[in-house]
Design a protein around this motif. Structure first.
Motif, mmCIF file in Angstrom:
data_model
loop_
_atom_site.group_PDB
_atom_site.id
_atom_site.type_symbol
_atom_site.label_atom_id
_atom_site.label_comp_id
_atom_site.label_asym_id
_atom_site.label_seq_id
_atom_site.Cartn_x
_atom_site.Cartn_y
_atom_site.Cartn_z
ATOM 1 N N THR A 105 0.859 -1.180 0.000
ATOM 2 C CA THR A 105 0.000 0.000 0.000
ATOM 3 C C THR A 105 0.897 1.232 0.000
ATOM 4 N N ASP A 106 0.269 2.394 -0.114
ATOM 5 C CA ASP A 106 1.039 3.636 -0.023
ATOM 6 C C ASP A 106 1.663 3.799 1.351
ATOM 7 N N ALA A 107 0.931 3.367 2.395
ATOM 8 C CA ALA A 107 1.471 3.482 3.745
ATOM 9 C C ALA A 107 2.688 2.585 3.920
ATOM 10 N N ARG A 108 2.631 1.391 3.350
ATOM 11 C CA ARG A 108 3.785 0.493 3.457
ATOM 12 C C ARG A 108 4.978 1.054 2.702
ATOM 13 N N GLU A 112 8.517 1.867 4.536
ATOM 14 C CA GLU A 112 9.780 1.271 4.113
ATOM 15 C C GLU A 112 10.790 2.346 3.690
ATOM 16 N N ALA A 113 10.294 3.407 3.079
ATOM 17 C CA ALA A 113 11.204 4.499 2.708
ATOM 18 C C ALA A 113 11.765 5.190 3.940
ATOM 19 N N LEU A 114 10.960 5.348 4.970
ATOM 20 C CA LEU A 114 11.444 5.963 6.204
ATOM 21 C C LEU A 114 12.516 5.108 6.863
ATOM 22 N N LEU A 115 12.356 3.794 6.779
ATOM 23 C CA LEU A 115 13.342 2.905 7.401
ATOM 24 C C LEU A 115 14.671 2.921 6.662
ATOM 25 N N GLU A 116 14.693 3.439 5.438
ATOM 26 C CA GLU A 116 15.949 3.566 4.718
ATOM 27 C C GLU A 116 16.779 4.759 5.214
ATOM 28 N N LEU A 117 16.157 5.682 5.931
ATOM 29 C CA LEU A 117 16.871 6.852 6.428
ATOM 30 C C LEU A 117 17.670 6.492 7.675
ATOM 31 N N PRO A 118 18.749 7.211 7.950
ATOM 32 C CA PRO A 118 19.461 7.020 9.229
ATOM 33 C C PRO A 118 18.530 7.337 10.403
ATOM 34 N N ARG A 157 14.442 14.982 4.005
ATOM 35 C CA ARG A 157 13.468 15.261 2.944
ATOM 36 C C ARG A 157 14.040 14.936 1.576
ATOM 37 N N GLU A 158 15.293 15.289 1.344
ATOM 38 C CA GLU A 158 15.905 14.992 0.043
ATOM 39 C C GLU A 158 16.000 13.484 -0.192
ATOM 40 N N ALA A 159 16.423 12.746 0.829
ATOM 41 C CA ALA A 159 16.536 11.295 0.669
ATOM 42 C C ALA A 159 15.173 10.655 0.468
ATOM 43 N N LEU A 160 14.176 11.136 1.178
ATOM 44 C CA LEU A 160 12.834 10.576 1.030
ATOM 45 C C LEU A 160 12.252 10.914 -0.345
#
Length: 283
Positions: A105-108, A112-118, A157-160
């Motif tokens: 889903t969009d939430a997933r 997952e994108a947030l978990l890629e951030l430090p 924000r840039e990484a996301l």
């Protein structure tokens, strides 16, 4: 003159009368939201539950301090976020296996994108864009300076946006984060009742006290044993031997050479000669 109209005073809100009631009110207000935030930060349901329970255990242990804090929910939130992002959880065998993922889903995708951030970027983004906190408050809660928190926010924000291009718009990012925090972790039961949390915190305090008493007793016994068996005077150790250069090795008489043996035989064979005063009188 018209008589003055008496305006009735506003009815004050119900104030908890006891520490238990105040703690229960804080738990009912903050626990559900903290569970969602901890899950977004860690990506694990079990760890999110542990973070919330640990935070409220600590709050109940230090309730006199938390009760007079200007922001009790913020106090508990900081402890829960610290626990959820602790790097030591990677050493736990139970958390090494990935959890079953919900349907795409969009939430997933956002989670997952947030978990890629430090972790520092993730936390700063959640506080500022997800919860709408100010930059100084975000910096204070993440134990960073305001410029450092601002740089973390920009890089996050840039990484996301690189992972999800539709989040390049800050307004869209905030809306998506707010919706993600409102959904909550999937397939996670509701937080336990506050009475259970308080009992767990009190049990944890008792275990710490027993461990402290046992460790203190062990130190006392070890100190007494050392004092009883230690020597009463100083005995300097013997210095190790060292070789001295230029001194011959101590040994017996050296073996005679052939020249020495010839000289000895000659002296024994020849008669004593010389002045009479040197000849011994054998009478």
């Amino acid at each position: 003159m018209t008589p003055s109209t008496t305006v009735p005073a506003p009815v004050p809100a119900t104030v908890p009368a006891t520490p238990v009631e105040a703690f229960d009110a804080l738990y009912a207000y903050a626990a559900p939201a903290l569970l969602q935030q901890a899950y977004v930060l860690s990506g694990r349901r079990q760890l999110a539950q542990e973070a919330v329970e640990y935070a409220f255990h600590r709050a109940w242990e230090r309730w006199p301090e938390v009760a007079v804090d200007r922001d009790p929910p913020g106090w508990v939130r900081a402890v829960a976020h610290d626990y959820a992002l602790s790097p030591w959880h990677r050493l736990r065998p139970a958390l090494r296996h990935p959890e079953p993922e919900p349907p795409p889903t969009d939430a997933r995708a956002l989670r997952e994108a947030l978990l890629e951030l430090p972790p520092p970027y993730r936390r700063t983004l959640l506080l500022y864009d997800g919860l709408g906190m100010g930059l100084p408050e975000t910096a204070a809660e993440t134990e960073a300076s305001t410029p450092a928190a601002g740089h973390r926010l920009l890089h996050a924000r840039e990484a996301l946006a690189a992972l999800l291009p539709d989040l390049a718009d800050t307004r869209v990012l905030r809306e998506r984060l707010a919706a993600l925090l409102a959904q909550g972790p999937p397939a996670v039961p509701a937080p336990p009742p506050p009475r259970t949390v308080r009992a767990g915190g009190e049990r944890r305090v008792r275990l710490w006290m027993r461990g402290t008493v046992a460790m203190t007793a062990l130190i006392v016994v070890a100190t007494a044993f050392t004092a009883a068996t230690a020597p009463t005077r100083y005995e300097p150790p013997l210095a190790p031997g060292e070789a001295v250069a230029g001194v011959p090795v101590l040994s017996g008489p050296e073996r005679l050479t052939s020249q020495d043996e010839k000289l000895r035989a000659r002296l024994h064979a020849e008669q004593v000669t010389g002045p009479p005063r040197l000849v011994p009188d054998v009478r």
